[in-house]
Design an enzyme around this catalytic site. Structure first.
Site, PDB file in Angstrom:
ATOM      1  CG  HIS A 112      57.472  49.131  26.041  1.00 33.62           C
ATOM      2  ND1 HIS A 112      57.196  50.087  25.085  1.00 33.62           N
ATOM      3  CD2 HIS A 112      56.396  48.302  26.080  1.00 33.62           C
ATOM      4  CE1 HIS A 112      55.996  49.845  24.581  1.00 33.62           C
ATOM      5  NE2 HIS A 112      55.494  48.780  25.153  1.00 33.62           N
TER       6      HIS A 112
ATOM      7  CG  ASP B  73      53.702  43.102  26.368  1.00 36.40           C
ATOM      8  OD1 ASP B  73      52.486  43.135  26.131  1.00 36.40           O
ATOM      9  OD2 ASP B  73      54.508  43.922  25.905  1.00 36.40           O
TER      10      ASP B  73
END
Length: 429
Positions: free
Chosen positions: A306, A364
């Protein structure tokens, strides 16, 4: 507010700049008087080293993998709370009492209907319109239907607009989906919770009753909770910038939705599913893992690591739990995409390279798996993100308007174009 200063020296000038210490995070150098005192600007493309505001809502420590809403860790909220309670927390600063939560839930439930004339507005779009295009238009148009909650200087109207947006966004998103697939709109029901209502409006049909599975409803609620707010990201900053001009709340949230639509921001879980489609079958996973590890190959696995969280994504742990529950309920035998997802997760977590680089599956990756398993097309992933993030945008909008020192946003620039020159008549060019 501060007893520390930074000394900036350039040319024959020397300026003292105040340093503010936050309750969490790095110190901040106040440069608001820099131009007035030194006739210079700072240069910070993307504003990645600039605090555009002060806030008490959300804090992220990417190094520690920490996400706090009003001080509460996201893992605790996702595990023990539910979306509307988190909405209350973000909006009002404290967890509600039982009565406060009941009153708030009743208020949101009673605002889920859309103005009936908005049905005609939906039908003005082409049948193949992307659901995000519909959401941008419909949310912006709410200011034409709800005139009694557009005065940003009226505290009560601000609150009504906040409740309306949180309540009506699932209906708008579900109707955008229904419209895009040519099915009739399903109206909300007051006896269902927030997530269940959304699932029914998306997958129910008038011909028969749709019963929401509690495991799917819980997974949907967690997706909403884990995406509720994420500090001063691109779409939140867009909402704040639009708000700084005095724009009405519906216009500001429409601006946030438009920004979220960008693939670099709201399309991460969709990108994960597209990656899984590219891999195609389980036997090709080692090939793609090898490419991701090859320094000479630009390919990278989507949904791993991330930009903000340098250690691990604190939202991913809870999301993985929900993904496992959903896949156990629905199975993966008939879905090659989900088979690839589960095997890719397994191989990546067992590979020392990913552990060393801290490239763990993020929120995600798991949310994409869940939405695919439930039956949502990838075109609905970002609208669902927008639905969930609405409360964060509204909380930030509300906080900004309540700040007596807020002013219209006006970023500066480093100009590299031509200096003044005279106009040349067309026959002489």
């Amino acid at each position: 507010m501060t007893d520390k200063t930074a000394k900036l020296t350039f040319g024959d000038q020397e300026i003292d700049l105040p340093i503010y210490s936050p309750t969490a995070g790095p110190d901040v150098i106040d440069i608001t008087k820099l131009y007035a005192q030194g006739k210079v600007f700072t240069y910070d493309p993307g504003f990645t080293s600039t605090a555009s505001c002060d806030s008490t809502i959300t804090f992220i420590d990417g190094g520690k993998g920490e996400l706090l809403h009003r001080g509460y860790p996201i893992g605790q909220l996702a595990e023990n709370s539910h979306y509307l309670e988190v909405c209350y927390l973000l909006l009002y600063g404290e967890l509600p009492s039982a009565k406060e939560l009941d009153d708030f839930e009743q208020t949101i439930t009673n605002h889920t209907m859309l103005h009936e004339q908005m049905v005609n507005f939906f039908r003005g779009f082409r049948r193949d319109a992307h659901p995000m295009a519909i959401m941008v238009g419909v949310v912006g148009a709410m200011s034409a239907f709800y005139h009694d909650s557009t005065d940003i200087n009226d505290e009560r109207q601000r609150e009504i607009a906040s409740h309306r947006l949180i309540a009506k966004m699932p209906t708008i998103a579900a109707w955008a989906y229904k419209y895009s697939i040519g099915q009739p709109f399903i109206y909300p029901r007051n006896d269902l919770d927030y997530a269940s209502n959304f699932l029914r409006m998306c997958f129910g049909v008038p011909a028969e009753e749709y019963v929401v599975n509690p495991i799917l409803s819980r997974a949907m609620d967690r997706i909403f909770t884990l995406h509720a707010d994420h500090e001063q990201n691109a779409s939140t900053s867009t909402v704040r910038l639009a708000s700084s001009s005095g724009a009405n709340p519906f216009a500001c949230i429409a601006a946030g939705i438009a920004c979220l639509w960008g693939p670099a921001h709201g399309g991460a879980n969709q990108a994960c599913l597209e990656m899984l489609k590219e891999i195609g079958t389980v036997d090709r996973i080692p090939e793609f893992i090898a490419r991701a590890k090859d320094k000479n190959d630009s390919y990278r696995l989507m949904g791993f690591g991330h930009r903000v969280y340098k250690n691990f994504d604190p939202r991913a742990t809870v999301m993985k739990q929900s993904a496992d529950e959903v896949l156990e309920l629905l199975g993966v035998e008939d879905n090659p995409l989900l088979q690839v997802a589960m095997e890719l997760e397994k191989q990546a977590l067992e590979d020392p390279y990913f552990a060393e680089k801290k490239l763990f599956p993020n929120v995600d990756f798991y949310s994409g798996i869940i939405l695919e398993a439930i039956g949502f097309p990838t075109s609905m992933f970002t609208p669902i993100f927008a639905l969930a993030r609405t409360v964060g945008w509204i909380s930030q909008w509300k906080e900004q308007l309540e700040d007596p020192g807020h002013k219209i946003g006006r970023p500066r620039q480093l100009y590299l174009g031509e200096t003044a020159r005279d106009y040349v008549d067309i026959e002489n060019r």
